[in-house]
Design a protein around this motif. Sequence first.
Motif, mmCIF file in Angstrom:
data_model
loop_
_atom_site.group_PDB
_atom_site.id
_atom_site.type_symbol
_atom_site.label_atom_id
_atom_site.label_comp_id
_atom_site.label_asym_id
_atom_site.label_seq_id
_atom_site.Cartn_x
_atom_site.Cartn_y
_atom_site.Cartn_z
ATOM 1 N N GLN A 41 9.837 30.569 -71.003
ATOM 2 C CA GLN A 41 11.133 30.920 -70.428
ATOM 3 C C GLN A 41 11.129 32.422 -70.150
ATOM 4 O O GLN A 41 10.273 33.166 -70.632
ATOM 5 C CB GLN A 41 12.278 30.568 -71.392
ATOM 6 C CG GLN A 41 12.512 29.066 -71.560
ATOM 7 C CD GLN A 41 13.560 28.779 -72.616
ATOM 8 O OE1 GLN A 41 13.265 28.834 -73.800
ATOM 9 N NE2 GLN A 41 14.774 28.472 -72.179
ATOM 10 N N THR A 42 12.116 32.866 -69.405
ATOM 11 C CA THR A 42 12.139 34.290 -69.056
ATOM 12 C C THR A 42 13.205 35.043 -69.847
ATOM 13 O O THR A 42 14.226 34.472 -70.250
ATOM 14 C CB THR A 42 12.434 34.476 -67.556
ATOM 15 O OG1 THR A 42 13.694 33.871 -67.248
ATOM 16 C CG2 THR A 42 11.341 33.844 -66.708
ATOM 17 N N GLY A 43 12.941 36.321 -70.044
ATOM 18 C CA GLY A 43 13.917 37.225 -70.646
ATOM 19 C C GLY A 43 14.469 36.759 -71.965
ATOM 20 O O GLY A 43 13.783 36.130 -72.787
ATOM 21 N N SER A 44 15.750 37.022 -72.153
ATOM 22 C CA SER A 44 16.391 36.742 -73.438
ATOM 23 C C SER A 44 16.578 35.247 -73.674
ATOM 24 O O SER A 44 16.834 34.829 -74.811
ATOM 25 C CB SER A 44 17.742 37.454 -73.509
ATOM 26 O OG SER A 44 18.596 36.998 -72.470
ATOM 27 N N GLU A 45 16.455 34.443 -72.629
ATOM 28 C CA GLU A 45 16.578 32.990 -72.822
ATOM 29 C C GLU A 45 15.539 32.501 -73.819
ATOM 30 O O GLU A 45 15.808 31.621 -74.636
ATOM 31 C CB GLU A 45 16.407 32.258 -71.486
ATOM 32 C CG GLU A 45 17.528 32.528 -70.489
ATOM 33 C CD GLU A 45 17.286 31.824 -69.160
ATOM 34 O OE1 GLU A 45 16.239 31.147 -69.045
ATOM 35 O OE2 GLU A 45 18.123 31.948 -68.256
ATOM 36 N N LEU A 46 14.357 33.076 -73.744
ATOM 37 C CA LEU A 46 13.291 32.693 -74.660
ATOM 38 C C LEU A 46 13.651 33.109 -76.088
ATOM 39 O O LEU A 46 13.505 32.329 -77.035
ATOM 40 C CB LEU A 46 11.980 33.355 -74.217
ATOM 41 C CG LEU A 46 10.766 33.106 -75.099
ATOM 42 C CD1 LEU A 46 10.441 31.615 -75.153
ATOM 43 C CD2 LEU A 46 9.555 33.878 -74.555
ATOM 44 N N CYS A 47 14.154 34.330 -76.216
ATOM 45 C CA CYS A 47 14.489 34.838 -77.551
ATOM 46 C C CYS A 47 15.607 34.028 -78.187
ATOM 47 O O CYS A 47 15.631 33.797 -79.410
ATOM 48 C CB CYS A 47 14.899 36.307 -77.477
ATOM 49 S SG CYS A 47 13.629 37.383 -76.776
ATOM 50 N N GLN A 48 16.547 33.598 -77.358
ATOM 51 C CA GLN A 48 17.719 32.905 -77.875
ATOM 52 C C GLN A 48 17.406 31.503 -78.390
ATOM 53 O O GLN A 48 18.256 30.874 -79.024
ATOM 54 C CB GLN A 48 18.795 32.838 -76.783
ATOM 55 C CG GLN A 48 19.431 34.198 -76.510
ATOM 56 C CD GLN A 48 20.324 34.211 -75.288
ATOM 57 O OE1 GLN A 48 20.731 33.144 -74.805
ATOM 58 N NE2 GLN A 48 20.614 35.396 -74.775
ATOM 59 N N ASN A 49 16.204 31.027 -78.165
ATOM 60 C CA ASN A 49 15.802 29.751 -78.761
ATOM 61 C C ASN A 49 15.787 29.844 -80.280
ATOM 62 O O ASN A 49 16.036 28.854 -80.973
ATOM 63 C CB ASN A 49 14.417 29.334 -78.253
ATOM 64 C CG ASN A 49 14.452 28.870 -76.802
ATOM 65 O OD1 ASN A 49 15.473 28.367 -76.334
ATOM 66 N ND2 ASN A 49 13.348 29.052 -76.091
ATOM 67 N N CYS A 50 15.481 31.046 -80.767
ATOM 68 C CA CYS A 50 15.436 31.240 -82.221
ATOM 69 C C CYS A 50 16.547 32.157 -82.719
ATOM 70 O O CYS A 50 17.059 31.985 -83.824
ATOM 71 C CB CYS A 50 14.091 31.840 -82.637
ATOM 72 S SG CYS A 50 12.663 30.802 -82.266
#
Length: 648
Positions: A245-254
């Motif tokens: 995923q791109t950007g903060s979307e990836l981070c927000q998974n965790c």
Amino acid sequence: MAVLSAVVIALSTGITVGEAEAAKRSFSRQGCIDCHKDFDKDFLSKKHVHPVVKQQKCEECHLPHGIIPKLLLKESGNKVCFPCHSQEDLGLDKKGVHSAVRKGQCTTCHNPHASDNPFMMNASGSDICFQCHDRKPFSRKEVHGVIKDQGCRACHMAHGSPEPNLLTENPLKLCLSCHDPGDKAFRQAHGDYPVEQQSCTLCHDPHSSDLGSLLKGSVHSPVAEASCDACHNSATSAEPFGLTQTGSELCQNCHDQEELKGGGTVLHSPFEGGECLSCHAPHTSDNAVLLTAPGNQLCFDCHAEKNAKFTSPHAPVDSETGCLSCHSPHAGLHDGLLALPDGKQCLECHADVKTAIAKLAKPHQPATEEMCSTCHNPHGSNAPDMLTQRADALCYQCHAELEGSFLQTVIHQPVKSGSCTICHNGHGGADARFLRAQGADLCVTCHETLMDNPNRELEHSPFKDRDCLICHDPHASPYGGMLADAQKTVCAACHGDLNEALSSATSQHAPVTNGECSQCHSPHRTALPGLLLTTGIDLCLSCHTTLKDKMANERTHSPVAQDCLQCHKPHLSKQVRLLTAPQHSLCAECHETDVDSFSKAHAGIATEVMDCVTCHNPHASKDPQYFKDVMHAPFAARSCEPCHLVEQ
């Protein structure tokens, strides 16, 4: 005879006797070791001796004459080395050059004469590097094996290199020269990802670590668990390092965004824009919570204006928590990412200030409304007490009408230097002026020497009562001594009787007329009666300098030498010339005017019509009878008849 022959020969050949004698003399050359005897013991017995030293060719580097050893070198710094050791051979033409070499300090690492260490190093192995480089980052719990076995030179060049950090070759190739990417354990440790295509230092510290596998101090949990596919495409993908995923979307998974906000509504710009990597490293970091830079330095990368050295720094800024002492990293409840409103944030630490303000009878409005940043810079300042600017400029922002009124001829030093807070408390005070103390108790903080009276001298009443403002303006004045009004007016406010008497006086002392009372009197204290500045005639002669010179060089009238006040009044008089009595009466106090000799000497003129000073100088004269310096010839001959009709 032999001497005579030598003289004859010298004369016949045109050579002087001195030259002939000099020709007989000769110098035998001595080696440096002949004088520097300790040198042999200190250096020539070492394992590794500089070839020119071993051959005792000292003059390859040194000048033969001089006093100061370091000035005996033929060249300064590294220039003395380069004739033998070319810069190209040392690698000094490369992109990266060792800072010690670049600064011309070969002797930082090498002894120029001899050493027991290879290459004449000043210390052995990696110890030579730790003379400049802190040992701690290289000696954590787990040390890179190659450093243990071979030291720094296994990976780094000593002088220069085309690679970053003086590496011996390209960083990735250097790692792979020891670590085989095809090794089963290597592939398993990296989840079969082709990490040989990436920089190893993204995750590993090349020197030492407190964690296993030389991972940096702060590790992203997917890295620690070798779960690269939590963020990246699968290892077998065409783009294995591509993100799922791109950007903060990836981070927000965790990382739950609301949890990171902590209830804050004011968002940090990078957080709001989903730019997590502006502050955090995705794999590992030497800094806490994967930050890309330590502490405040991370913030200063964007907020460079806050990275300044202040004379009044704010302690939290330089503390361990730094910017986070006041600001939230992701989101805050108030402007500036603060957890509390402006003043309340400050009072969390400065509770004592809050308590002190509550006790003040007249608190300053910004203090009661907790508007701390109206006056103070929360990051630091070059003004005292962390004020946003010089105190007077700050105060004039609200009290603009005062700025013009203080631009006077004489300005109180605290006002002149813009130090309002020397006298006024910025938070408030016992009265509306916010004074730090009342009356003279405030003045004494600066004027202690003046107000101290150890010898119990006579004090002027206002000074004795410590009522400074009876006479002085506390800020500025157009009058000398920072008086509240013209000196004549100030003094007359108490000494009105003298002022009234002036209107009916025949003669007035100039300082009195001009309102210059302090020419004669001290306005504060003195050991003399009447608050006089000095005693007797010295006070008068400090102004009457012409008379002073005349008295010094001529015969002085007796009363003059004793006390001016025998004949004159100090302030005003009904008589001319400030006399204490009419002229003839005053003179008659000492001179017998009713005797025949006096009448005869004065041609029988009645004393009541005489003006003694018409003929006599009352102060000093070269004449025994104190006649004036210039006299009419008949008068000088004591003959009045040629001009006057004298009745028989």
